[in-house]
Every structure is written in structure tokens, then in C-alpha cells.
Design a protein around this motif. Structure first.
Motif, short mmCIF file in Angstrom:
data_model
loop_
_atom_site.label_atom_id
_atom_site.label_comp_id
_atom_site.label_asym_id
_atom_site.label_seq_id
_atom_site.Cartn_x
_atom_site.Cartn_y
_atom_site.Cartn_z
N GLY A 1 1.02 -1.02 0.15
CA GLY A 1 -0.29 -0.21 -0.08
C GLY A 1 0.93 1.50 -0.35
N ASN A 2 2.01 0.73 0.60
CA ASN A 2 2.74 1.81 1.26
C ASN A 2 3.47 2.44 -0.80
OD1 ASN A 2 2.53 3.06 3.51
ND2 ASN A 2 3.98 2.37 4.20
N ALA A 3 3.80 1.40 -1.42
CA ALA A 3 4.61 1.42 -2.63
C ALA A 3 3.12 2.27 -3.70
CB ALA A 3 4.67 0.28 -3.29
N VAL A 4 2.37 2.10 -3.07
CA VAL A 4 1.09 2.47 -4.44
C VAL A 4 0.93 3.83 -4.05
CG1 VAL A 4 -1.58 2.68 -4.48
CG2 VAL A 4 0.09 0.03 -4.51
N LEU A 5 0.80 4.61 -3.19
CA LEU A 5 1.48 5.72 -3.28
C LEU A 5 2.47 6.57 -3.37
CD1 LEU A 5 -0.61 5.83 0.69
CD2 LEU A 5 -1.72 6.74 -0.97
N ALA A 6 3.36 5.78 -3.14
CA ALA A 6 4.85 6.85 -3.78
C ALA A 6 4.88 6.64 -4.87
CB ALA A 6 5.59 6.13 -2.65
N LEU A 7 4.40 5.67 -5.44
CA LEU A 7 4.42 5.45 -6.57
C LEU A 7 3.32 6.04 -7.98
CD1 LEU A 7 5.41 1.62 -7.47
CD2 LEU A 7 6.59 3.19 -8.34
N SER A 8 2.12 6.58 -7.04
CA SER A 8 0.86 7.18 -7.16
C SER A 8 1.50 8.92 -8.35
CB SER A 8 0.46 7.44 -6.56
OG SER A 8 0.33 7.88 -5.95
N THR A 9 2.31 9.18 -7.60
CA THR A 9 2.91 10.35 -8.03
C THR A 9 4.16 10.53 -8.63
OG1 THR A 9 4.67 10.95 -5.73
CG2 THR A 9 2.43 11.56 -5.58
N THR A 10 4.69 9.35 -8.88
CA THR A 10 5.84 9.49 -9.92
C THR A 10 5.67 8.38 -10.99
OG1 THR A 10 6.94 7.50 -9.03
CG2 THR A 10 7.52 9.51 -7.63
N ASN A 11 5.23 7.49 -11.13
CA ASN A 11 4.07 6.89 -11.95
C ASN A 11 3.25 6.33 -12.74
OD1 ASN A 11 4.88 4.30 -13.99
ND2 ASN A 11 7.04 3.89 -13.90
N THR B 1 0.52 -1.91 -8.97
CA THR B 1 0.82 -2.49 -8.16
C THR B 1 -0.46 -2.29 -7.34
OG1 THR B 1 3.41 -0.97 -8.08
CG2 THR B 1 2.19 -1.93 -5.81
N SER B 2 -1.45 -1.64 -7.40
CA SER B 2 -2.69 -1.88 -6.92
C SER B 2 -3.34 -2.71 -7.68
CB SER B 2 -3.64 -0.20 -7.47
OG SER B 2 -2.92 0.81 -7.09
N VAL B 3 -2.96 -3.37 -8.06
CA VAL B 3 -3.90 -4.61 -9.29
C VAL B 3 -3.01 -6.21 -8.13
CG1 VAL B 3 -4.00 -5.96 -10.84
CG2 VAL B 3 -4.24 -4.28 -11.39
N LEU B 4 -1.55 -5.70 -7.77
CA LEU B 4 -1.46 -6.32 -6.47
C LEU B 4 -1.71 -6.36 -5.51
CD1 LEU B 4 1.18 -9.03 -6.33
CD2 LEU B 4 2.68 -6.90 -5.80
N LEU B 5 -2.02 -4.95 -5.22
CA LEU B 5 -2.17 -4.96 -3.82
C LEU B 5 -3.85 -5.53 -3.87
CD1 LEU B 5 -2.62 -4.10 -0.71
CD2 LEU B 5 -3.35 -1.79 -1.82
#
Length: 226
Positions: A175-185, A192-196
């Protein structure tokens, strides 16, 4: 980072008082206790699953062991509901606490051992020494089997704690990875959201499976002593 990672496993408080007891009691409010429950799909699924699980679990038991059926099904339902509610956002999972799992495992294990010592004393003591053991190995095997017997409740509690905690940590990290990537890629964030989502579905299955495994192992300990 470490504080944020393990915040979800800290005991919540209400007015500076631990809220563990109300949280533990909350799942029982979701189970219908009426003599005439509403005839809907949810209760029908619950009843069918409970009957199927009870039938599979009690198949190997004698009449004396089957008297534990209500307690075992109550235990299974409680752990399953607690695990599932812990997957909700801003919630707390009591089964991630080793102290609580030990508080469930030790009395249940001790009850099965006491039943065995009371009604099948010779058979219970015979488990401490396998048949055909050489004379020189008898003291060592008795000590080893005694230790393996005493470690059973610890194994029950640690297994449940480790599986539930590991799944929650993994979901938190993804979940933290999704939030971090949402602003960059954004594309990677979507992937990653699908993986979550898949991980969440897996954790729902793990929550139910671990409840069944915990109860099944208690049932097997009971079967060996009745």
C-alpha cells in the motif's frame, strides 16, 4: 518508517484505556443468536459452511470428543471473524498479538491433555515412549516427547500470529508503494494496485484458513486424548 509500519499492531486506546476487550467482543455481535434468524443469503452461507466444517472436523471423533463440537465451532467462528474484521481500514487485529493467541491456545491444549490423563491415562502416557525403544534411549525420548508435548500451545499461537502479522505487513508495504508510485509513475502504481487487490483477496483466504487450521489442530489434540 518503522514506527509507521508497526503502528497497526499496537493496542488501540479509548480515553487512554486499552480497547482490547471491546474489540475482542465486537465480532460476537455480528453472529445471529435469534432462534429464528433472518432467512437471507448471508445466514444461509454461514449455516452451510458451519455444518460442512463441523461435519469434517467431528468425523474422526468419538462420542466424548463430539461433546466439544460447540466450543470448537465457536472458536473457529471467533478467530475467522476477528481475522476478517482486521482487514478493514483503520482496524485492529487482536490475533496479531501473541499474548492473546497464547491465552486461547494454552487453556484449550491443557483441556485436551487433562481429558486424556483422566479418561485414557495409559494411552496418554504411552505417547511419551514409542513402542520398541531401546533401553538406553528411554530417558532421552521421554524428555524429548515431553518437550514436544509442552511446546504444542506455543506452536499453535506462533503459527497464527506469524501468518496474520506477515500478511498485514506485506499489505502495508505494498500500500505504501502504491502511494509513493502514484505521484511519480502512474502506470506502475496501477499495476501495483492490482497486486494489492490480489494480495487482499489472498489475505481473506488466509484469515479463514488460519482460523480453520488453529481449530483443526486443537481438534486433533483432542482426538489423541479421547
Amino acid at each position: 518508517m518503522n514506527e509507521n509500519l508497526f503502528t497497526s499492531f499496537s493496542t488501540p486506546t479509548i480515553l487512554n484505556q486499552p480497547a482490547t476487550v471491546p474489540i475482542i467482543l465486537f465480532p460476537t455481535l455480528l453472529i445471529s443468536t435469534s432462534k429464528h434468524p433472518a432467512n437471507n443469503r448471508l445466514t444461509t452461507i454461514q449455516q452451510n459452511l458451519a455444518q460442512l466444517t463441523l461435519k469434517q472436523m467431528m468425523m474422526i471423533h468419538s462420542a466424548k470428543g463430539q461433546t466439544w463440537s460447540l466450543m470448537l465451532m465457536s472458536l473457529l467462528t471467533f478467530i475467522a471473524m476477528t481475522n476478517l474484521l482486521g482487514l478493514l481500514p483503520y482496524s485492529f487485529t487482536p490475533t496479531t498479538q501473541l499474548s492473546m493467541n497464547l491465552a486461547m491456545a494454552i487453556p484449550l491444549w491443557a483441556g485436551t491433555v487433562i481429558v486424556g490423563l483422566r479418561f485414557k491415562t495409559k494411552n496418554s502416557l504411552a505417547h511419551l515412549l514409542p513402542q520398541g525403544t531401546p533401553t538406553l534411549l528411554i530417558p532421552m525420548l521421554v524428555v524429548i516427547e515431553t518437550i514436544s508435548l509442552l511446546i504444542q500451545p506455543m506452536a499453535l499461537a506462533v503459527r497464527l500470529t506469524a501468518n496474520i502479522t506477515a500478511g498485514h505487513l506485506l499489505m502495508h508495504l505494498v500500500g505504501n508503494a502504491v502511494l509513493a508510485l502514484s505521484t511519480t509513475n502512474f502506470s506502475m502504481a496501477l499495476l501495483t494496485s492490482v497486486l494489492l487487490v490480489l494480495l487482499t483477496a489472498l489475505e481473506v483466504a488466509v484469515a479463514l484458513i488460519q482460523a480453520y487450521v488453529f481449530t483443526l489442530l486443537v481438534s486433533l489434540y483432542l482426538h489423541n486424548n479421547t
